[in-house]
Structure formats: C-alpha cells, structure tokens
Motif scaffolding. Structure first.
Motif, short mmCIF file in Angstrom:
data_model
loop_
_atom_site.label_atom_id
_atom_site.label_comp_id
_atom_site.label_asym_id
_atom_site.label_seq_id
_atom_site.Cartn_x
_atom_site.Cartn_y
_atom_site.Cartn_z
N GLU A 235 -126.75 25.79 -30.11
CA GLU A 235 -125.42 25.84 -30.71
C GLU A 235 -124.37 25.57 -29.65
N SER B 294 -123.26 21.25 -43.30
CA SER B 294 -124.04 22.29 -43.95
C SER B 294 -124.58 21.84 -45.30
N CYS C 20 -116.20 29.87 -39.03
CA CYS C 20 -116.58 28.79 -39.94
C CYS C 20 -117.72 29.26 -40.85
N CYS D 203 -120.64 26.89 -41.02
CA CYS D 203 -121.48 26.99 -39.82
C CYS D 203 -122.46 28.14 -39.96
N LYS E 16 -126.56 27.79 -40.00
CA LYS E 16 -127.38 28.53 -39.03
C LYS E 16 -128.32 29.49 -39.75
N ASP F 215 -120.27 25.69 -29.37
CA ASP F 215 -119.01 26.10 -29.98
C ASP F 215 -117.91 25.16 -29.51
N ILE G 160 -126.45 22.05 -33.17
CA ILE G 160 -125.41 22.27 -34.16
C ILE G 160 -124.10 22.59 -33.45
N TYR G 161 -123.06 21.85 -33.80
CA TYR G 161 -121.73 22.06 -33.24
C TYR G 161 -120.96 22.91 -34.25
N THR G 162 -120.37 24.01 -33.76
CA THR G 162 -119.73 24.99 -34.64
C THR G 162 -118.36 25.39 -34.13
N VAL H 270 -116.74 20.83 -38.91
CA VAL H 270 -117.96 21.47 -38.44
C VAL H 270 -118.58 22.21 -39.61
N PRO H 271 -119.87 22.42 -39.55
CA PRO H 271 -120.76 22.06 -38.46
C PRO H 271 -121.10 20.58 -38.49
#
Length: 85
Positions: free
Chosen positions: A31, A67, A12, A15, A19, A33, A6-8, A54-55
């Motif tokens: 994760e 999400s 956010c 995000c 998560k 960032d 997961i890119y956050t 994001v995410p």
C-alpha cells in the motif's frame, strides 16, 4: 502470485473496501498512501495516466482500476486467475 500494489488516501471508503476484499482472500499487497501527494502520487500517475481518484490498483504490471473494478473481477471469477499470473 503476482504482486499487488494499491495507492490509497486517508479516509477513503473505497480504499478500505478494496483492501478488505484483498485481505479476505488472503492476498498480500503493498500500500502506498498518496494523501499528501509526493513521489508515490507521481508514480501512480505515471503508471495510470489520467487517474485522479483512489484507490488505483495494480496486479503485476496490469492496471486493474479502482475498488469497483476489483470487485467486478472477483464477481466474474477472473480475479484469482489474474492474481496467479
């Protein structure tokens, strides 16, 4: 179990929500960032061309989306099968 990435970004809410869903299901995830750009942001963009928000979530090699997309998979009962591969 498939690897979840997961890119956050900091601050956010989406995000945090994504998560939290994964954590509640006991799903481990990696994760990255991308708040300040850099190598990981470039990686995200190469994996999901056109993604600017994001995410960005990946299960195995599959781009799930954000999400809301993750939550929709859970509501439809398809998330567990995707995680299992």
């Amino acid at each position: 179990m498939q690897e979840v990435v997961i890119y956050t970004k900091m601050g956010c809410g989406y995000c945090v929500r994504a998560k939290r869903l994964l954590e509640q299901k006991g799903v481990p995830f990696v994760e990255h960032d991308v708040t300040f750009g850099g190598e990981r942001r470039d990686e995200m963009l190469s994996r999901a061309p056109g993604a600017r928000t994001v995410p960005q979530i990946f299960i195995g090699d599959r781009h799930v989306g954000g999400s809301d997309d993750l939550a929709a998979l859970e509501r439809s009962g398809r998330l567990d099968a995707l995680l299992e591969g």
